[in-house]
Design an enzyme around this catalytic site. Sequence first.
Site, PDB file in Angstrom:
ATOM      1  N   HIS A 291       0.830  -1.231   0.064  1.00  0.00           N
ATOM      2  CA  HIS A 291       0.040  -0.050  -0.089  1.00  0.00           C
ATOM      3  C   HIS A 291       0.778   1.204   0.095  1.00  0.00           C
ATOM      4  O   HIS A 291       0.396   2.273  -0.443  1.00  0.00           O
ATOM      5  CB  HIS A 291      -0.767  -0.050   1.117  1.00  0.00           C
ATOM      6  CG  HIS A 291      -2.238   0.552   0.896  1.00  0.00           C
ATOM      7  ND1 HIS A 291      -2.639   1.529  -0.037  1.00  0.00           N
ATOM      8  CD2 HIS A 291      -3.591   0.310   1.582  1.00  0.00           C
ATOM      9  CE1 HIS A 291      -3.537   1.861   0.011  1.00  0.00           C
ATOM     10  NE2 HIS A 291      -4.334   1.369   0.945  1.00  0.00           N
TER      11      HIS A 291
ATOM     12  N   ASP B 240     -11.341  -8.203 -18.230  1.00  0.00           N
ATOM     13  CA  ASP B 240     -11.520  -9.398 -19.166  1.00  0.00           C
ATOM     14  C   ASP B 240     -10.410  -9.791 -19.941  1.00  0.00           C
ATOM     15  O   ASP B 240      -9.499  -9.043 -20.663  1.00  0.00           O
ATOM     16  CB  ASP B 240     -12.642  -9.049 -20.340  1.00  0.00           C
ATOM     17  CG  ASP B 240     -12.857 -10.272 -20.955  1.00  0.00           C
ATOM     18  OD1 ASP B 240     -12.262 -11.476 -20.949  1.00  0.00           O
ATOM     19  OD2 ASP B 240     -13.872 -10.203 -21.867  1.00  0.00           O
TER      20      ASP B 240
END
Length: 482
Positions: free
Chosen positions: A184, A417
């Site tokens: 992070h 996708d």
Amino acid sequence: MTSSEKNLRYISTCMVRPASRQADERTPQRVDLTVWDLTLLPYQYMQRGLLYIKPMPIKYHYPKQEEEESINNIITHLKNSLAKTLDHFFPFAGRLATTIHDDDEDAKYSVYINCDSSGAEFIHAAMDVTVADIISPIYVPLDIVRSFFSLEGVLNYNGQSKPLLSIQVTELIDGIFIGFSINHSVCDGTSFWHFFNSWSEMCKGGGDGSDHHDHISRLPILERWFPKNIDGPPIHLPFSISDGNFAERYKYIPPPSFEVRIFHFTRENIVKLKSKANLQQTESVDKKNYISSFQALLSHIWLAVTRARCLDSKDEDTSYRLVIGNRTRLNPPLPDGYFGSSFMIGEATAKASELLERGISWGALLLKKLVGSYDNASIQSYCETWVEKPVLQARSATVSATLMTGGSPRFNMHGNDFGWGKPIAVRGGISNKRQGKITAIPGPVEGSIDLEVCFSLDMLKAMADDPEFMEAVTVLPPYRSV
């Protein structure tokens, strides 16, 4: 299903390096960490992932290869396209490092990303569970889902030796789960999903080395933002993140047990909540007081949690912490594609009895006021003050009357996708979770929102038994295999 029946198996682990950056002298070797990056050093890695239906054999663009691909060919293609994507997001392939700055008084330290192409970790695993085992239960099966992520319990400052990005691709009986563990201090959720979108774009487009497949539609901007009125970069710290005292002070502490449920809100029900919140106002609804859909939704859950905690008859405070993005609040705003972290955490507080009495509009206006209090001047001032006296806060695992929401329904999660269809579900690991943590996720249908809610089982059952809360929740039918 017992642990032995699940039978998680690690098939292979390797480091994936940028495809063509290793010997490129134009590649910056150092990315200095900003205030936002540094404050995250004691926190855990982010863990988010996507669930897919297992693809039928797919034809990719590898020459002289059979048209029908096995799962091993899919794994190879994922690695190749990942290497191409890391050409653009090469800080992910580095490690954290420190520099010591000696002066006449005490030593100072700075932390940066060493872009040395050590590599991102890529794990191929398999597990004997189905898609239905993951998404059909009312409560998220954490014992299964946590197995889809690596680096559990690793803190961001451990990125000195641990990979900054670890990807685990887990074969299921009828699906594939792609789980990410991301340092992070390297980036926030906005930049992470930018990376995920770019990788899936590269993979679906080819990623095989052909020139016309080696691009992505939105390049990351790697130059980091620093406040104007400071000495640096780099930002000097009065402590080292590499010594034992630091590691002891900011060690990982597992949170108390909790359960997770995902509440689904359709676009139509969110519109109803917004209308209700705006109609409740006694003041005229102008631009200043107009309540947004997301503010109304968060106020709705704030009220439900307050009722479930039975705070209505007590003169107690209840608070709501929000992760507030800075990118468009700065002047000038950060460029589209800025790669890094850029957010503040603000807190709105109310008397529980007043919140319940005044209803959804009151809670939403408190959240609106909170978000509106962060502008260019306040952000600049916070960062300049922090640089003068850097302080890190250890993550608290205690339970309080505080809610906290991160994530965003605006992130493009369902558009990833890889060539075998869009994901059917979003799930997170247990990193950075505790009771009261709520993560906002875009729903599968445009305009819908899922809220991933962490609480004790008693609390979640109380919320499910609250007719006012559940009136806005849509319970999706159980998943059935195709």
